[in-house]
Design a protein around this motif. Structure first.
Motif, PDB file in Angstrom:
ATOM      1  N   UNK A  63       0.829  -1.211   0.000  1.00  0.00           N
ATOM      2  CA  UNK A  63       0.000   0.000   0.000  1.00  0.00           C
ATOM      3  C   UNK A  63       0.862   1.260   0.000  1.00  0.00           C
ATOM      4  N   UNK A  64       1.986   1.242   0.714  1.00  0.00           N
ATOM      5  CA  UNK A  64       2.888   2.401   0.698  1.00  0.00           C
ATOM      6  C   UNK A  64       3.445   2.605  -0.703  1.00  0.00           C
ATOM      7  N   UNK A  65       3.862   1.505  -1.362  1.00  0.00           N
ATOM      8  CA  UNK A  65       4.333   1.609  -2.728  1.00  0.00           C
ATOM      9  C   UNK A  65       3.265   2.128  -3.669  1.00  0.00           C
ATOM     10  N   UNK A  66       2.016   1.701  -3.455  1.00  0.00           N
ATOM     11  CA  UNK A  66       0.903   2.182  -4.277  1.00  0.00           C
ATOM     12  C   UNK A  66       0.681   3.669  -4.050  1.00  0.00           C
ATOM     13  N   UNK A  67       0.746   4.097  -2.815  1.00  0.00           N
ATOM     14  CA  UNK A  67       0.574   5.514  -2.483  1.00  0.00           C
ATOM     15  C   UNK A  67       1.661   6.363  -3.139  1.00  0.00           C
ATOM     16  N   UNK A  68       2.858   5.810  -3.218  1.00  0.00           N
ATOM     17  CA  UNK A  68       3.982   6.577  -3.750  1.00  0.00           C
ATOM     18  C   UNK A  68       4.056   6.536  -5.269  1.00  0.00           C
ATOM     19  N   UNK A  73       4.481   1.096  -8.518  1.00  0.00           N
ATOM     20  CA  UNK A  73       5.152   1.344  -7.250  1.00  0.00           C
ATOM     21  C   UNK A  73       4.857   0.257  -6.244  1.00  0.00           C
ATOM     22  N   UNK A  74       3.617  -0.228  -6.233  1.00  0.00           N
ATOM     23  CA  UNK A  74       3.248  -1.318  -5.327  1.00  0.00           C
ATOM     24  C   UNK A  74       4.016  -2.586  -5.665  1.00  0.00           C
ATOM     25  N   UNK A  75       4.129  -2.888  -6.955  1.00  0.00           N
ATOM     26  CA  UNK A  75       4.882  -4.077  -7.378  1.00  0.00           C
ATOM     27  C   UNK A  75       6.358  -3.925  -7.025  1.00  0.00           C
ATOM     28  N   UNK A  76       6.900  -2.719  -7.247  1.00  0.00           N
ATOM     29  CA  UNK A  76       8.306  -2.480  -6.904  1.00  0.00           C
ATOM     30  C   UNK A  76       8.542  -2.666  -5.411  1.00  0.00           C
TER      31      UNK A  76
END
Length: 395
Positions: A63-68, A73-76
């Motif tokens: 979720x943090x990756x998705x937010x960013x 970003x979520x996959x990364x």
């Protein structure tokens, strides 16, 4: 995308201690140091991960990756955080693990486990001040902690979250210190993402059918392997150690008890999510192509939780900012603090603090952490070197 990957990869290299410790590491890095999101937003993501089946701490990272950075970003974030433990457990499944017997290596791991005690204790302290401002919230926190300590099970955890949401809805609504404000609150309606929900449901139904067909045929396949791990990922709330009974039941016919317990022990010895145990088991089950087996099993066990996060992630931010549910969110947040407090004792404290010297190092580390607020990697280096020295002298 590379920055997101690199940040999570560096955390994946040092994140010992299980889901509770990972939540502490994430908060220290992405809330305090990088300011990618604030405490209130972070608390709402933690609460959402507790409601969804799957690996709790990895879902927060997702979720943090998705937010960013959106979906990429979520996959990364997922790949970065999981890759170190995946590589280690895969290599341990196909090579000798004699190096784990060295006192030097055991010392480093033990030192990092002591650091996990410090990080989780700090996270609990901060979250307590943030989410347990009222007497009702404090009572919820204490009650959830006591019950989980006495009856640790995923059903009990899920039931406590529902009860905390109901109590918070009626007794904690409108608390100024525990509301989560997001721009989505201005939207007139909230809609779940049914595209991702349909994928989740379709794969779950297909996995049930495939396992039934495979049992009738009496043969194994990569599709069956995927189905077994996908089902486990769909049924485990909170992640961490609660995945073990379901995993053992699901793959008990494919691996021996000794193999399973070996994988469990190694998963505790390496950093990263406990769900990465799937890499070890997948390689052990699909021996003709162990890397393929490890990849399929790992993807399958993480996928359900991530699909469900995508179903509700944007809507959750909007819903959690609405006055009619802020009380429920406050109750859940207080309950999660209780869960973290219980996890601080079991398994983190009891598996890390084994002597008065260990306790002294924890107290010293916590004091230095609160007074000087050093970078997390300085603490990692300090605890790792200290643990290695103790292990060397002990050996």
């Amino acid at each position: 995308m590379f920055q997101i990957f690199l940040r999570f990869f560096s955390l994946g290299l040092v994140s010992f201690g299980g889901p509770a410790a990972h939540i502490g590491y994430f908060r220290q890095t992405f809330v305090q140091e990088l300011n990618w999101l604030d405490d209130k937003h972070y608390g709402s993501l933690v609460a959402l991960s507790q409601f969804m089946p799957g690996p709790g701490s990895s879902q927060v990272g997702f979720a943090i990756g998705y937010h960013r950075g959106g979906l990429l970003g979520a996959v990364a974030a997922f790949v970065g955080f999981t890759l170190p433990s995946f590589i280690l457990l895969f290599l341990l499944a196909v090579t000798s693990s004699q190096w784990l017997d060295y006192s030097f290596t055991q010392g480093i791991i033990h030192g990092l486990k002591l650091l996990a005690v410090v990080v989780v204790a700090d996270a609990i302290w901060i979250m307590f001040k943030q989410f347990c401002q009222r007497k009702q919230a404090k009572l919820l926190m204490v009650t959830s902690c006591v019950i989980i300590l006495l009856q640790p099970s995923m059903l009990m955890q899920f039931g406590l979250l529902i009860a905390a949401a109901l109590v918070g809805r009626y007794y904690l609504s409108g608390l100024p210190g525990e509301q989560v404000q997001t721009p989505e609150a201005a939207q007139p309606s909230v809609k779940l993402n049914f595209f991702w929900l349909s994928i989740f449901c379709g794969l779950l139904i297909a996995s049930l059918v495939m396992i039934g067909l495979s049992k009738q045929a009496g043969i194994g396949s990569l599709t069956e392997l995927f189905s077994q791990f996908y089902q486990v990922g769909s049924m485990v709330f909170g992640g961490g150690h609660v995945v073990l009974p379901l995993l053992q039941q699901s793959v008990g016919d494919a691996v021996s008890s000794d193999q399973f317990l070996t994988g469990y022990a190694l998963a505790q010895a390496v950093p990263g999510p406990m769900f990465a145990l799937a890499a070890f088991l997948g390689a052990e089950i699909w021996v003709q192509q162990p890397l393929v087996g490890a990849l399929v099993a790992t993807l399958a066990i993480f996928l359900p939780g991530f699909l469900l996060m995508l179903v509700a992630l944007k809507s959750w931010h909007a819903i959690s900012a609405r006055p009619q549910v802020t009380g429920a969110i406050a109750g859940v947040n207080a309950c999660v603090v209780g869960f973290l407090l219980a996890a601080l004792y079991n398994p983190i404290f009891i598996s890390a603090v084994l002597s008065p010297l260990d306790m002294a190092l924890v107290v010293l580390g916590f004091g230095l952490f609160k007074i000087f607020k050093p970078n997390i990697f300085i603490l990692v280096a300090g605890f790792g070197v200290t643990g290695a020295l103790i292990g060397a002298f002990a050996g």
